[in-house]
Design a protein around this motif. Structure first.
Motif, PDB file in Angstrom:
ATOM      1  N   ILE A 298       0.833  -1.203   0.000  1.00  0.00           N
ATOM      2  CA  ILE A 298       0.000   0.000   0.000  1.00  0.00           C
ATOM      3  C   ILE A 298       0.871   1.257   0.000  1.00  0.00           C
ATOM      4  CG2 ILE A 298      -1.719   1.312   1.294  1.00  0.00           C
ATOM      5  CD1 ILE A 298      -2.781  -1.424   2.313  1.00  0.00           C
ATOM      6  N   GLY A 299       1.907   1.269   0.836  1.00  0.00           N
ATOM      7  CA  GLY A 299       2.777   2.443   0.928  1.00  0.00           C
ATOM      8  C   GLY A 299       3.486   2.744  -0.377  1.00  0.00           C
ATOM      9  N   THR A 300       3.958   1.713  -1.074  1.00  0.00           N
ATOM     10  CA  THR A 300       4.633   1.916  -2.352  1.00  0.00           C
ATOM     11  C   THR A 300       3.656   2.431  -3.400  1.00  0.00           C
ATOM     12  OG1 THR A 300       6.180   0.146  -1.834  1.00  0.00           O
ATOM     13  CG2 THR A 300       5.997   0.766  -4.130  1.00  0.00           C
ATOM     14  N   THR A 301       2.448   1.928  -3.402  1.00  0.00           N
ATOM     15  CA  THR A 301       1.436   2.393  -4.357  1.00  0.00           C
ATOM     16  C   THR A 301       1.106   3.868  -4.129  1.00  0.00           C
ATOM     17  OG1 THR A 301       0.500   0.168  -4.435  1.00  0.00           O
ATOM     18  CG2 THR A 301      -0.882   1.966  -5.258  1.00  0.00           C
ATOM     19  N   VAL A 302       0.905   4.244  -2.891  1.00  0.00           N
ATOM     20  CA  VAL A 302       0.601   5.646  -2.572  1.00  0.00           C
ATOM     21  C   VAL A 302       1.793   6.537  -2.910  1.00  0.00           C
ATOM     22  CG1 VAL A 302       0.053   7.241  -0.688  1.00  0.00           C
ATOM     23  CG2 VAL A 302      -1.084   5.023  -0.813  1.00  0.00           C
ATOM     24  N   SER A 303       2.989   6.084  -2.594  1.00  0.00           N
ATOM     25  CA  SER A 303       4.193   6.854  -2.901  1.00  0.00           C
ATOM     26  C   SER A 303       4.351   7.044  -4.401  1.00  0.00           C
ATOM     27  CB  SER A 303       5.420   6.155  -2.321  1.00  0.00           C
ATOM     28  OG  SER A 303       6.589   6.850  -2.665  1.00  0.00           O
ATOM     29  N   ASN A 304       4.145   5.988  -5.166  1.00  0.00           N
ATOM     30  CA  ASN A 304       4.221   6.099  -6.628  1.00  0.00           C
ATOM     31  C   ASN A 304       3.202   7.098  -7.166  1.00  0.00           C
ATOM     32  OD1 ASN A 304       6.367   4.382  -7.153  1.00  0.00           O
ATOM     33  ND2 ASN A 304       5.062   2.582  -7.232  1.00  0.00           N
ATOM     34  N   PHE A 305       2.019   7.090  -6.590  1.00  0.00           N
ATOM     35  CA  PHE A 305       1.000   8.048  -7.004  1.00  0.00           C
ATOM     36  C   PHE A 305       1.488   9.476  -6.800  1.00  0.00           C
ATOM     37  CE2 PHE A 305      -2.432  10.869  -5.596  1.00  0.00           C
ATOM     38  CZ  PHE A 305      -3.172  10.945  -6.758  1.00  0.00           C
ATOM     39  N   PHE A 306       1.992   9.790  -5.614  1.00  0.00           N
ATOM     40  CA  PHE A 306       2.445  11.148  -5.334  1.00  0.00           C
ATOM     41  C   PHE A 306       3.672  11.524  -6.164  1.00  0.00           C
ATOM     42  CE2 PHE A 306      -0.188  10.759  -1.504  1.00  0.00           C
ATOM     43  CZ  PHE A 306      -0.849  11.987  -1.563  1.00  0.00           C
TER      44      PHE A 306
END
Length: 79
Positions: free
Chosen positions: A57-65
């Motif tokens: 989840i953290g990597t997905t959110v980070s990639n989004f930002f």
């Protein structure tokens, strides 16, 4: 030399962003009672699920930002 600095700064920003969002996700996931889903005395497996979910989840959110930041920096080329 400026190109290499830019690439290095982008890499550092990506690493720090991933670590930051993984840590926030890990903190947020602790609000859920995942222990009730798993069998009793499976502490290691529960901790592993917390870690893996945090990374996913953290990597997905980070990639989004990071992508939004990258795209917004390219918007001046539109005009």
């Amino acid at each position: 030399m400026e190109l290499y600095e830019s690439i290095g700064q982008e890499a550092l920003l990506g690493i720090l962003s991933h670590i930051f969002f993984i840590a926030i996700t890990f903190y947020a996931l602790q609000a859920f009672m995942l222990e009730k889903i798993f069998k009793k005395n499976k502490v290691f497996q529960i901790q592993l699920i917390y870690i893996l979910l945090s990374i996913a989840i953290g990597t997905t959110v980070s990639n989004f930002f990071l992508q939004v930041s990258n795209w917004s920096s390219k918007l001046p080329y539109l005009f």
